[in-house]
Structures are given as C-alpha cells and as structure tokens.
Design an enzyme around this catalytic site. Structure first.
Site, PDB file in Angstrom:
ATOM      1  N   LYS A   1       0.856  -1.195   0.000  1.00 53.43           N
ATOM      2  CA  LYS A   1       0.000   0.000   0.000  1.00 53.43           C
ATOM      3  C   LYS A   1       0.886   1.237   0.000  1.00 53.43           C
ATOM      4  CE  LYS A   1      -4.423   0.652   2.244  1.00 53.43           C
ATOM      5  NZ  LYS A   1      -5.108   0.487   3.526  1.00 53.43           N
TER       6      LYS A   1
HETATM    7  C1  E4P Z   1      -8.392   1.411   3.378  1.00 52.12           C
HETATM    8  O1  E4P Z   1      -7.637   0.582   2.933  1.00 52.12           O
HETATM    9  C2  E4P Z   1      -8.264   2.029   4.686  1.00 52.12           C
HETATM   10  O2  E4P Z   1      -7.637   1.131   5.569  1.00 52.12           O
HETATM   11  C3  E4P Z   1      -9.565   2.371   5.345  1.00 52.12           C
HETATM   12  O3  E4P Z   1     -10.681   1.997   4.565  1.00 52.12           O
HETATM   13  C4  E4P Z   1      -9.606   3.753   5.888  1.00 52.12           C
HETATM   14  O4  E4P Z   1     -10.880   3.994   6.404  1.00 52.12           O
HETATM   15  P1  E4P Z   1     -11.202   5.031   7.579  1.00 52.12           P
HETATM   16  O5  E4P Z   1     -11.641   6.289   6.949  1.00 52.12           O
HETATM   17  O6  E4P Z   1     -12.298   4.339   8.330  1.00 52.12           O
HETATM   18  O7  E4P Z   1      -9.959   5.163   8.408  1.00 52.12           O
END
Ligand code: E4P
Length: 216
Positions: free
Chosen positions: A83
């Site tokens: 990522k």
């Molecule tokens: C995506 O890969 C992220 O880990 C996640 O969806 C972030 O979401 P949040 O806005 O709940 O932190």
C-alpha cells in the site's frame, strides 16, 4: 464484487473467513497500531491466515524508503499487496514496483484524477476513501462512479477498491457502480446480513411450527 476486511484483528478475520465471505484484507498503520504488540508478527499471522490479497502499508515518505519497505513487506507472503500513499514520491515508487511486478494498492485517494494517475502507472488497486469525503459533504461515491467511467474508457485493469466504508449504502452503491472490491470494517459486514423482517419472520415461523407440534 470482492469483499475485503478492513482490519488487522485476527479474530475478526477468522470469523469472516469462516462465513466464507473473505476475499482479502486491507490494513493501515492505524489499524495495525490498534492491535498493539509486534507488527511484524501480526502481519505475518494475517498473511498466513488469509488466502487472498493482504494490503500492508509503507510508512516512508520518500520513494527510496517506500521501495526498501516494499521489498521487506513482500517477504511476508506471496499474497502481499504493498500500500502506497497517493503523493508524488508514492507515484515514483509505484512506477518502480509495477516494473518489478510487485502488486500495489494506492491509498488515500480522494479524486478521480488521482485515481487516473495511479491507474496510468499500473497500480493493482486504487483505494478511494468514500466515508472521509462524505464527512466533508462531498459525495465519495460520485467520485467512484467517475473513476469507473474513466477506467472503462481507457481499459485500465486497475481495480477500484472502495475504502473508508461507513455503512451498507456504500456497499449498495459500489455494487450499482460496478466497483471491483469493497473493503469493510467488521461491523459493516455484520450489518449487511441483518434485516429486522428476517429476524421477526424466522421467529414467527419457528413459533408456528412449535404450536403445530404441540397440537399433535
Ligand atoms: C483502506 O484501505 C483504509 O484502511 C480504510 O478503509 C480507511 O478507512 P477510515 O476512513 O475508516 O480510516
């Protein structure tokens, strides 16, 4: 549509896997830190437990740091997806990782044009954060719809992974738009299964059957 679980929690992963609904897992530094302990051990356990792709996020902010970390992260398992944050240095790292055949997930995407850049550089997944945009009174799903159109217009194979999901309507809209993947918090997956009419309907069926048996 593929369902990923947005967590680093092993119990949640096991439970959704047992339900047969787990296609993959996404983590981020916040989710990892929530579990405490040794993150390397946690990442390794997640990669062993999950058959599908597991997104592990880099912490570095220069492309050199990101490449170095990516090389380490892929050693956790063949299912690792690296990522990378949607910043210029991230795009530089993305280009190199694509050339090396390493799977990538470009994260913190908030606009269709950011997604276009990631797709152009060969990202495996692009993660639009819909809930965080909704929180600013901007429609997250509208952006996802535009991404779908752009990717289809040019035949990009980058998968749209809808992230920052807050409720079942985000899942419904993702399905209607034709997003490839949704990554869901545990609570949202459980919400998807529930309907009050299912519960009351089952209770009525069972009560009627019980009354019938006792009347025999
Ligand atoms: C995506 O890969 C992220 O880990 C996640 O969806 C972030 O979401 P949040 O806005 O709940 O932190």
């Amino acid at each position: 549509m593929e369902f990923f679980l947005d967590t680093a929690n092993l119990d949640q992963i096991r439970e959704i896997n047992d339900l047969g609904l787990l296609d993959g897992v996404t983590t981020n530094p916040t989710l990892m830190s929530r579990e405490g302990g040794d993150w390397r051990e946690q990442a390794s356990l997640i990669c062993d437990l999950v058959e599908g792709p597991v997104s592990l996020e880099v912490i570095g902010t220069t492309h050199e740091e990101m490449i170095k970390e990516a090389k380490d992260l892929v050693s956790f398992g063949p299912n690792v997806v690296v990522k990378i944050p949607m910043i210029p240095e991230g795009l530089m790292a993305l280009k190199e990782l694509t050339e090396r055949g390493i799977k990538t997930n470009v994260t913190l995407v908030f606009s269709p044009t950011q997604a276009l850049l990631a797709a152009k550089l060969g990202a495996t997944y692009v993660s639009p954060f819909v809930g965080r945009l909704d929180g600013l009174s901007q429609s997250g799903m509208e952006g996802v719809e535009q991404m779908r159109t752009i990717f289809d217009n040019y035949g990009y194979s980058t998968k749209i992974l809808v992230a920052s999901v807050r409720h079942p309507l985000h899942v419904l809209d993702s399905g209607l738009i034709g997003a490839d993947v949704v990554t869901l918090p545990y609570a949202t997956i459980m919400q998807l299964m529930k309907h009050p009419l299912t519960d009351s309907g089952l209770a009525a069926f069972l009560a009627d059957w019980e009354a019938f048996q006792q009347g025999k």
